[in-house]
Design a protein around this motif. Structure first.
Motif, short mmCIF file in Angstrom:
data_model
loop_
_atom_site.label_atom_id
_atom_site.label_comp_id
_atom_site.label_asym_id
_atom_site.label_seq_id
_atom_site.Cartn_x
_atom_site.Cartn_y
_atom_site.Cartn_z
N TRP A 98 59.10 10.53 31.50
CA TRP A 98 58.52 11.58 32.34
C TRP A 98 58.16 11.03 33.72
O TRP A 98 58.41 11.68 34.73
N LEU A 99 57.56 9.84 33.77
CA LEU A 99 57.20 9.24 35.05
C LEU A 99 58.44 9.04 35.93
O LEU A 99 58.41 9.28 37.15
N PRO A 104 57.34 8.61 42.17
CA PRO A 104 56.15 7.78 42.41
C PRO A 104 54.86 8.58 42.32
O PRO A 104 54.79 9.75 42.73
N ALA A 105 53.82 7.94 41.80
CA ALA A 105 52.50 8.57 41.71
C ALA A 105 51.87 8.63 43.09
O ALA A 105 52.06 7.75 43.93
N THR A 106 51.12 9.69 43.30
CA THR A 106 50.30 9.82 44.51
C THR A 106 48.90 10.17 44.07
O THR A 106 48.69 10.65 42.95
N VAL A 107 47.95 9.92 44.91
CA VAL A 107 46.56 10.22 44.57
C VAL A 107 46.01 11.14 45.66
O VAL A 107 45.48 10.67 46.67
N ASP A 174 45.67 16.08 36.98
CA ASP A 174 46.50 16.16 38.18
C ASP A 174 47.75 15.31 37.97
O ASP A 174 47.69 14.08 37.97
N LEU A 175 48.89 15.98 37.80
CA LEU A 175 50.12 15.26 37.47
C LEU A 175 50.57 14.34 38.59
O LEU A 175 51.30 13.38 38.35
N ALA A 176 50.12 14.61 39.81
CA ALA A 176 50.55 13.78 40.93
C ALA A 176 50.04 12.35 40.82
O ALA A 176 50.69 11.42 41.31
N GLU A 177 48.89 12.16 40.15
CA GLU A 177 48.34 10.80 40.07
C GLU A 177 48.58 10.15 38.71
O GLU A 177 48.22 9.00 38.51
N PHE A 178 49.23 10.86 37.76
CA PHE A 178 49.50 10.25 36.47
C PHE A 178 50.36 9.01 36.66
O PHE A 178 51.32 9.01 37.43
#
Length: 301
Positions: A98-99, A104-107, A174-178
């Protein structure tokens, strides 16, 4: 009695409830919490089979964790078990897949992710990331804990109201930071040493129904899990309620295997996770997942 075995060792009953099954499907109305009413058993089984094949590890771990939860025991043990299982899956290939698909992750940093104010002896706590349907982030968790500490430590607070600004109560993590965690072990310690679930559970033990959640819009994942720890959950009729974590190769990780199981039993909790289906407010009320559905406001001409 018909019990079918799906991939990952999931056993689904048909029409006749049994404790041994992960849950039982029926096309008839059913009050038994071991049963879930669907439009078509055949279609539901096809969809469940596909999901179990796609995420077999998360499916099996979810079933194991839910079967291990003692709904009458203290929350701590269940939260620890859930978090250890969650961290295991964070190290697994399904979450990695999934990643990779997500990128890329964002916070995303948004100011004041949680608002809190006191009105007399009532503490109001509101998620405040309306641009993201109040998706639950690391900074929101820290701010929520800080707000809840007031109620935990100050016994003059005799009512807590948990809500959300904007169109939704909370749309889940928040899926953006997973994937931005340093490692699964550190993530486990962060979840369990700084757990809103355990603080809400402690506050509810003291205040009962006077610790309440007022939910609306999207009530998903960690949002639903945390609300379910409250002593009373009031729900708008427009709410969309569910547990979408399996599609990430994960299980609920904010205490939901404890809080939701306490409310509706492990069987319907397993159905929400494994099917990925959402339910409406009326179904949530019938199951006991929420305690009331607020009436639609009347607009006078």
């Amino acid at each position: 009695m018909t019990v079918l075995e799906l991939p990952a060792g999931i056993c689904v009953g048909v029409d006749t409830p049994t404790d041994a099954a992960t849950f039982t499907l029926t096309e008839r109305p059913a009050d038994d919490r071991r049963m879930v009413t669907v439009d078509s058993i055949e279609q539901a089984l096809d969809e469940l089979t596909d999901r179990c094949r796609t995420w077999p590890q998360a499916t099996a771990v979810c079933d194991d964790v839910l079967r291990s939860v003692d709904r009458n025991a203290a929350a701590f043990g269940g939260v620890i078990t859930e978090s250890l299982a969650y961290s295991t899956l964070q190290s697994g290939p399904e979450f990695a897949r999934w990643l990779a698909e997500r990128g890329p992750a964002t916070v995303p940093q948004l100011p004041e992710p949680v608002q809190a104010y006191r009105d007399g002896n009532t503490l109001h706590v509101r998620f405040n990331r309306p641009q993201r349907h109040n998706a639950f982030s690391t900074d929101a968790r820290a701010a929520l804990l800080e707000a809840l500490e007031v109620a935990r430590l100050d016994r003059s607070v005799d009512e807590v109201v948990l809500g959300g600004n904007g169109r939704s109560f909370c749309s889940g993590g928040d899926l953006a930071e997973f994937g931005s965690f340093a490692d699964p072990a550190s993530a486990h310690l962060a979840r369990t040493r700084h757990s809103p679930a355990l603080v809400l559970d402690e506050i509810t033990a003291r205040l009962g129904r006077r610790c309440r959640a007022e939910v609306h819009g999207q009530v998903l994942g960690s949002g639903l899990e945390m609300a379910s720890f409250c002593g009373w959950v009031s729900c708008d009729p427009d709410a969309t309620i569910g547990l979408p974590e399996l599609a990430l190769g994960l299980i609920p990780g904010a205490g939901g295997t404890v809080s939701i199981t306490r409310r509706i039993g492990r069987w319907r909790t397993a159905y929400l996770v494994l099917s990925g289906c959402t339910i409406d407010a009326a179904t949530a009320l019938a199951w006991g997942l929420v305690d009331e559905v607020r009436p639609v406001p009347v607009t006078l001409p």
